[in-house]
Structure formats: structure tokens, C-alpha cells
Write a protein that holds these residues in place. Structure first.
Motif, mmCIF file in Angstrom:
data_model
loop_
_atom_site.group_PDB
_atom_site.id
_atom_site.type_symbol
_atom_site.label_atom_id
_atom_site.label_comp_id
_atom_site.label_asym_id
_atom_site.label_seq_id
_atom_site.Cartn_x
_atom_site.Cartn_y
_atom_site.Cartn_z
ATOM 1 N N LYS A 14 54.147 48.118 37.233
ATOM 2 C CA LYS A 14 54.516 48.733 38.494
ATOM 3 C C LYS A 14 53.817 48.205 39.855
ATOM 4 O O LYS A 14 52.692 47.567 39.774
ATOM 5 N N LYS A 15 54.352 48.220 41.049
ATOM 6 C CA LYS A 15 53.978 47.787 42.202
ATOM 7 C C LYS A 15 52.818 48.305 42.991
ATOM 8 O O LYS A 15 53.259 49.530 42.780
ATOM 9 N N SER A 16 51.703 48.016 43.261
ATOM 10 C CA SER A 16 50.946 49.514 44.276
ATOM 11 C C SER A 16 50.417 48.416 46.095
ATOM 12 O O SER A 16 50.379 47.175 45.815
ATOM 13 N N SER A 17 50.274 49.056 46.490
ATOM 14 C CA SER A 17 48.861 48.047 48.181
ATOM 15 C C SER A 17 48.033 49.124 47.592
ATOM 16 O O SER A 17 47.670 50.611 47.807
ATOM 17 N N ALA A 18 47.258 48.554 48.272
ATOM 18 C CA ALA A 18 45.485 49.580 47.584
ATOM 19 C C ALA A 18 44.627 48.528 49.069
ATOM 20 O O ALA A 18 44.102 47.684 48.550
ATOM 21 N N GLN A 19 43.909 49.790 49.775
ATOM 22 C CA GLN A 19 42.696 49.766 51.062
ATOM 23 C C GLN A 19 41.506 49.533 50.370
ATOM 24 O O GLN A 19 40.536 50.537 50.533
ATOM 25 N N ILE A 20 41.688 49.112 49.271
ATOM 26 C CA ILE A 20 40.321 48.369 48.799
ATOM 27 C C ILE A 20 39.089 47.360 48.833
ATOM 28 O O ILE A 20 38.750 46.717 47.959
ATOM 29 N N THR A 21 39.505 46.633 49.931
ATOM 30 C CA THR A 21 38.952 45.177 50.101
ATOM 31 C C THR A 21 37.622 45.138 49.846
ATOM 32 O O THR A 21 36.216 44.305 50.037
ATOM 33 N N HIS A 22 37.101 46.276 50.741
ATOM 34 C CA HIS A 22 35.974 46.275 50.852
ATOM 35 C C HIS A 22 34.363 45.726 50.011
ATOM 36 O O HIS A 22 33.212 45.565 49.499
ATOM 37 N N HIS A 23 35.349 47.222 48.719
ATOM 38 C CA HIS A 23 34.077 47.048 47.139
ATOM 39 C C HIS A 23 34.802 46.246 45.901
ATOM 40 O O HIS A 23 33.914 46.178 45.459
ATOM 41 N N TYR A 24 35.645 45.990 46.428
ATOM 42 C CA TYR A 24 36.476 44.651 45.237
ATOM 43 C C TYR A 24 36.977 43.638 46.327
ATOM 44 O O TYR A 24 37.386 43.515 46.859
ATOM 45 N N THR A 25 36.506 42.578 44.997
ATOM 46 C CA THR A 25 37.436 41.436 45.287
ATOM 47 C C THR A 25 38.338 41.102 44.214
ATOM 48 O O THR A 25 38.457 41.394 43.129
ATOM 49 N N ALA A 26 39.735 40.302 44.964
ATOM 50 C CA ALA A 26 40.637 40.511 43.556
ATOM 51 C C ALA A 26 40.562 39.988 42.796
ATOM 52 O O ALA A 26 40.800 40.488 42.230
ATOM 53 N N GLU A 27 39.847 39.222 42.523
ATOM 54 C CA GLU A 27 39.402 38.464 41.459
ATOM 55 C C GLU A 27 38.587 39.037 40.175
ATOM 56 O O GLU A 27 38.968 39.698 39.007
ATOM 57 N N GLU A 28 38.015 40.528 40.563
ATOM 58 C CA GLU A 28 37.376 41.906 40.140
ATOM 59 C C GLU A 28 37.746 42.742 39.344
ATOM 60 O O GLU A 28 37.690 42.884 38.832
ATOM 61 N N LEU A 29 39.864 42.402 40.600
ATOM 62 C CA LEU A 29 39.940 44.011 40.380
ATOM 63 C C LEU A 29 41.089 43.589 39.043
ATOM 64 O O LEU A 29 41.512 45.208 38.417
ATOM 65 N N VAL A 30 41.136 42.822 38.345
ATOM 66 C CA VAL A 30 41.885 41.747 37.367
ATOM 67 C C VAL A 30 40.908 42.069 35.570
ATOM 68 O O VAL A 30 40.156 41.827 35.723
ATOM 69 N N GLY A 31 41.895 43.201 34.979
ATOM 70 C CA GLY A 31 41.430 43.333 33.888
ATOM 71 C C GLY A 31 41.056 45.136 34.099
ATOM 72 O O GLY A 31 40.321 45.674 32.976
ATOM 73 N N ARG A 32 41.054 45.528 35.089
ATOM 74 C CA ARG A 32 40.200 47.091 35.357
ATOM 75 C C ARG A 32 40.930 48.505 35.119
ATOM 76 O O ARG A 32 41.993 48.136 36.650
ATOM 77 N N GLN A 33 41.085 48.864 35.060
ATOM 78 C CA GLN A 33 41.756 49.995 33.950
ATOM 79 C C GLN A 33 41.774 50.766 35.069
ATOM 80 O O GLN A 33 40.031 51.297 35.920
ATOM 81 N N VAL A 34 42.690 51.194 35.777
ATOM 82 C CA VAL A 34 42.864 52.478 36.955
ATOM 83 C C VAL A 34 43.629 54.021 36.373
ATOM 84 O O VAL A 34 44.327 53.989 35.632
ATOM 85 N N LEU A 35 43.295 55.110 37.164
ATOM 86 C CA LEU A 35 43.528 56.317 37.266
ATOM 87 C C LEU A 35 45.021 55.994 38.560
ATOM 88 O O LEU A 35 44.923 55.607 40.002
#
Length: 112
Positions: free
Chosen positions: A46-67
């Protein structure tokens, strides 16, 4: 907070765990955000848009589990159709910190 909800009301919100498999900048968004693709197991990707740029880079998000909330109606955000809501908490500066399981669980599992 004095307002209570029933178990049925809580269960009406379908919260599932998924793994971010793709994250990229979303320059068309009004506020800094990423376009995400989240693997939700039996529910698919599924696709999502998330305003999480302050604490995370795009590269470090890949592989991360989220709710994710998976039973909201899809929402058009600029040219991107967001299908799920990736959840998080505001820190003291109102930047989002992702809600994540403490240990790895199978994608698509429901929060109960």
C-alpha cells in the motif's frame, strides 16, 4: 480524559504492522514528506505519504516496520493517492516519531 470507548469502537480502527519497502522524497507535498510503499502482508503493498522527514532519511526508512491504519478511505495528496496512514507521535517540537513494534512481527498482523 473522561471519554471512554467500547471494545467494538477500538476494533473498528484496523491497525496493522507493515514494512516500508520504498521511500522517496515527495517534493509536490505542501509540507516536507516522503512517498512510501508499505508491505502489509496479506493486504498487499500500500502507498502512504508521511511527514517524517525531520527524524528519518528515505534510505533509513526502508526495512523499518511501522504501524498503519488500513481502513481509512484513500486520500489524494497532490499527485499521490495515500492508501494507509502510517502512525507516529509528536515529539516536543511537533516532529513525528514513528510508532513501531518493539520486535519484528509478520507483516499484516493486527494490533489487538
Amino acid at each position: 480524559m473522561d471519554q471512554h470507548i467500547t471494545w467494538d469502537q477500538f476494533m473498528a480502527v484496523d491497525l496493522r504492522v507493515g514494512t516500508i519497502i520504498q521511500a522517496e522524497p515527495f517534493p509536490e507535498a505542501r509540507k516536507p514528506a516522503y512517498k512510501l510503499r508499505v508491505d502489509l502482508g496479506e493486504l498487499g503493498i500500500k502507498k502512504s505519504s508521511a511527514q517524517i522527514t525531520h527524524h528519518y532519511t528515505a534510505e533509513e526508512l526502508v526495512g523499518r516496520q511501522v504501524l498503519c491504519v488500513v481502513n481509512f478511505a484513500p486520500k489524494q495528496i497532490g499527485p499521490w493517492m495515500s492508501e494507509v496512514l502510517v502512525t507516529g507521535f509528536e515529539d516536543e517540537n511537533k516532529h513525528i516519531v514513528l510508532a513501531q513494534p518493539q520486535q519484528a512481527v509478520p507483516n499484516g498482523k493486527r494490533l489487538i
